[in-house]
Structures are given as structure tokens and as C-alpha cells.
Design a protein around this motif. Structure first.
Motif, PDB file in Angstrom:
ATOM      1  N   UNK A  17       0.918  -1.260  -0.056  1.00  0.00           N
ATOM      2  CA  UNK A  17      -0.004  -0.011  -0.006  1.00  0.00           C
ATOM      3  C   UNK A  17       0.877   1.332  -0.088  1.00  0.00           C
ATOM      4  N   UNK A  18       1.881   1.301   0.877  1.00  0.00           N
ATOM      5  CA  UNK A  18       2.798   2.389   0.868  1.00  0.00           C
ATOM      6  C   UNK A  18       3.317   2.622  -0.851  1.00  0.00           C
ATOM      7  N   UNK A  29      -3.806  11.795  -9.236  1.00  0.00           N
ATOM      8  CA  UNK A  29      -5.056  11.692  -8.929  1.00  0.00           C
ATOM      9  C   UNK A  29      -5.385  12.907  -7.935  1.00  0.00           C
ATOM     10  N   UNK A  30      -4.658  13.002  -6.896  1.00  0.00           N
ATOM     11  CA  UNK A  30      -4.922  14.010  -5.834  1.00  0.00           C
ATOM     12  C   UNK A  30      -4.727  15.470  -6.277  1.00  0.00           C
ATOM     13  N   UNK A  31      -3.699  15.880  -7.326  1.00  0.00           N
ATOM     14  CA  UNK A  31      -3.562  16.876  -7.741  1.00  0.00           C
ATOM     15  C   UNK A  31      -4.558  17.226  -8.798  1.00  0.00           C
ATOM     16  N   UNK A  32      -4.934  16.344  -9.711  1.00  0.00           N
ATOM     17  CA  UNK A  32      -5.902  16.748 -10.920  1.00  0.00           C
ATOM     18  C   UNK A  32      -7.344  16.933 -10.117  1.00  0.00           C
ATOM     19  N   UNK A  33      -7.610  16.309  -8.881  1.00  0.00           N
ATOM     20  CA  UNK A  33      -8.983  16.484  -8.327  1.00  0.00           C
ATOM     21  C   UNK A  33      -8.850  17.671  -7.291  1.00  0.00           C
ATOM     22  N   UNK A  34      -7.738  18.329  -7.278  1.00  0.00           N
ATOM     23  CA  UNK A  34      -7.360  19.564  -6.372  1.00  0.00           C
ATOM     24  C   UNK A  34      -7.750  18.824  -4.792  1.00  0.00           C
ATOM     25  N   UNK A  35      -7.354  17.549  -4.763  1.00  0.00           N
ATOM     26  CA  UNK A  35      -7.538  16.976  -3.204  1.00  0.00           C
ATOM     27  C   UNK A  35      -6.272  17.741  -2.407  1.00  0.00           C
ATOM     28  N   UNK A  36      -6.765  17.905  -1.212  1.00  0.00           N
ATOM     29  CA  UNK A  36      -5.593  18.379  -0.410  1.00  0.00           C
ATOM     30  C   UNK A  36      -4.517  17.311  -0.079  1.00  0.00           C
ATOM     31  N   UNK A  37      -3.354  17.770  -0.357  1.00  0.00           N
ATOM     32  CA  UNK A  37      -2.180  17.039  -0.033  1.00  0.00           C
ATOM     33  C   UNK A  37      -2.010  16.676   1.216  1.00  0.00           C
ATOM     34  N   UNK A  38      -2.606  17.400   2.055  1.00  0.00           N
ATOM     35  CA  UNK A  38      -2.583  16.917   3.556  1.00  0.00           C
ATOM     36  C   UNK A  38      -3.391  15.469   3.746  1.00  0.00           C
ATOM     37  N   UNK A  43      -3.106   9.916   5.139  1.00  0.00           N
ATOM     38  CA  UNK A  43      -3.288   8.454   4.958  1.00  0.00           C
ATOM     39  C   UNK A  43      -2.074   7.527   5.285  1.00  0.00           C
ATOM     40  N   UNK A  44      -0.940   8.394   4.789  1.00  0.00           N
ATOM     41  CA  UNK A  44       0.256   7.750   4.768  1.00  0.00           C
ATOM     42  C   UNK A  44       0.848   7.679   6.481  1.00  0.00           C
ATOM     43  N   UNK A  45       0.338   8.708   7.098  1.00  0.00           N
ATOM     44  CA  UNK A  45       0.761   8.753   8.687  1.00  0.00           C
ATOM     45  C   UNK A  45       0.106   7.854   9.439  1.00  0.00           C
ATOM     46  N   UNK A  46      -1.208   7.569   8.888  1.00  0.00           N
ATOM     47  CA  UNK A  46      -2.112   6.605   9.671  1.00  0.00           C
ATOM     48  C   UNK A  46      -1.711   5.283   9.442  1.00  0.00           C
ATOM     49  N   UNK A  47      -1.157   4.974   8.303  1.00  0.00           N
ATOM     50  CA  UNK A  47      -0.725   3.425   7.807  1.00  0.00           C
ATOM     51  C   UNK A  47       0.810   3.462   8.460  1.00  0.00           C
ATOM     52  N   UNK A  79     -10.043  -1.659   2.499  1.00  0.00           N
ATOM     53  CA  UNK A  79     -10.581  -0.687   1.747  1.00  0.00           C
ATOM     54  C   UNK A  79      -9.910   0.417   1.323  1.00  0.00           C
ATOM     55  N   UNK A  80      -8.831   0.535   1.795  1.00  0.00           N
ATOM     56  CA  UNK A  80      -7.682   1.544   1.236  1.00  0.00           C
ATOM     57  C   UNK A  80      -7.082   1.074  -0.103  1.00  0.00           C
ATOM     58  N   UNK A  81      -6.731  -0.417   0.118  1.00  0.00           N
ATOM     59  CA  UNK A  81      -6.515  -1.046  -1.262  1.00  0.00           C
ATOM     60  C   UNK A  81      -7.587  -0.794  -2.268  1.00  0.00           C
ATOM     61  N   UNK A  82      -8.656  -0.864  -1.887  1.00  0.00           N
ATOM     62  CA  UNK A  82      -9.930  -0.742  -3.122  1.00  0.00           C
ATOM     63  C   UNK A  82      -9.918   0.609  -3.461  1.00  0.00           C
ATOM     64  N   UNK A  83      -9.714   1.698  -2.753  1.00  0.00           N
ATOM     65  CA  UNK A  83      -9.773   3.055  -3.121  1.00  0.00           C
ATOM     66  C   UNK A  83      -8.480   3.071  -4.053  1.00  0.00           C
ATOM     67  N   UNK A  84      -7.359   2.494  -3.711  1.00  0.00           N
ATOM     68  CA  UNK A  84      -6.156   2.792  -4.656  1.00  0.00           C
ATOM     69  C   UNK A  84      -6.478   2.114  -6.078  1.00  0.00           C
ATOM     70  N   UNK A  85      -7.228   0.779  -6.100  1.00  0.00           N
ATOM     71  CA  UNK A  85      -7.424   0.303  -7.343  1.00  0.00           C
ATOM     72  C   UNK A  85      -8.577   1.131  -8.043  1.00  0.00           C
ATOM     73  N   UNK A  86      -9.244   1.765  -7.550  1.00  0.00           N
ATOM     74  CA  UNK A  86     -10.236   2.805  -7.949  1.00  0.00           C
ATOM     75  C   UNK A  86      -9.601   3.979  -8.674  1.00  0.00           C
ATOM     76  N   UNK A  87      -8.347   4.514  -7.981  1.00  0.00           N
ATOM     77  CA  UNK A  87      -7.586   5.400  -8.393  1.00  0.00           C
ATOM     78  C   UNK A  87      -6.804   4.967  -9.894  1.00  0.00           C
TER      79      UNK A  87
END
Length: 100
Positions: A17-18, A29-38, A43-47, A79-87
Motif C-alpha cells: 500500500x505504501x 489523482x490528488x493533484x488533478x482533483x485538487x484534493x488536499x495533499x494533507x 493517510x500515509x501517517x495513519x498507515x 478498503x484503502x486498497x480498494x480506493x487505490x484500485x479505483x484511482x
């Protein structure tokens, strides 16, 4: 023994996952969707905070709360893996559309 095997699998899965979170597709994906880099950093910190599972694996045998926490952690990781699959799917779809 089952707990150690399950924990080893979960630890290995977290490493994958990392790697996926650092991929170009996820960052774009995060940049294009203008999602917060935070959000990605959170997510990384939590993992990272759950990366060391050895102590929890030993305690899950005698402490039901630890066992429940590990089960919930496994669900969250899947669930995080599923989200990464969707991305990854969206990135591939966008790339194919751009080529068309």
C-alpha cells in the motif's frame, strides 16, 4: 501461530500500500482533483502508525480489544486498497481517453 501469519501478511500488505500511495497515478489523482495533499499525507501517517504490529499480534491472544482493533485495521487496509484500485482504474481510463 495464526496471528503471526496473519500479521506478517498484513505487514507485507501495508508495504504494498505504501508503494501504491507513492505512485504517479495516486499523486496525480490528488493533484488533478485538487484534493488536499494533507489528506494523502494523513493517510500515509495513519498507515505508518500501524506498521509495527508485532506487539499487537502478541496481545491479541489475551486481549479481546486488541483483537478487535486488528480486525478493524485489516478491514480499513483492504478498503484503502480498494480506493487505490479505483484511482488506478481512473488513471488508466483517463490515459486511454486522452490517447483517443
Amino acid at each position: 501461530m495464526k496471528a503471526a501469519v496473519g500479521g506478517a501478511f498484513l505487514s507485507a500488505f501495508l508495504q504494498v500500500l505504501f508503494g501504491r500511495m507513492a505512485s504517479r497515478e495516486v499523486v496525480d489523482f490528488f493533484k488533478n482533483r485538487r484534493l488536499n495533499d494533507g489528506l494523502l499525507k494523513k493517510m500515509k501517517t495513519t498507515l505508518i502508525s500501524v506498521k509495527s504490529l508485532d506487539d499487537a499480534e502478541e496481545k491479541e491472544i489475551t486481549k479481546p480489544a486488541v483483537k478487535q482493533w486488528l480486525e478493524e485495521l485489516k478491514i480499513a487496509v483492504y478498503e484503502a486498497d480498494d480506493v487505490l484500485d479505483e484511482i488506478a482504474y481512473e488513471a488508466l481510463r483517463s490515459e486511454i481517453e486522452a490517447e483517443s
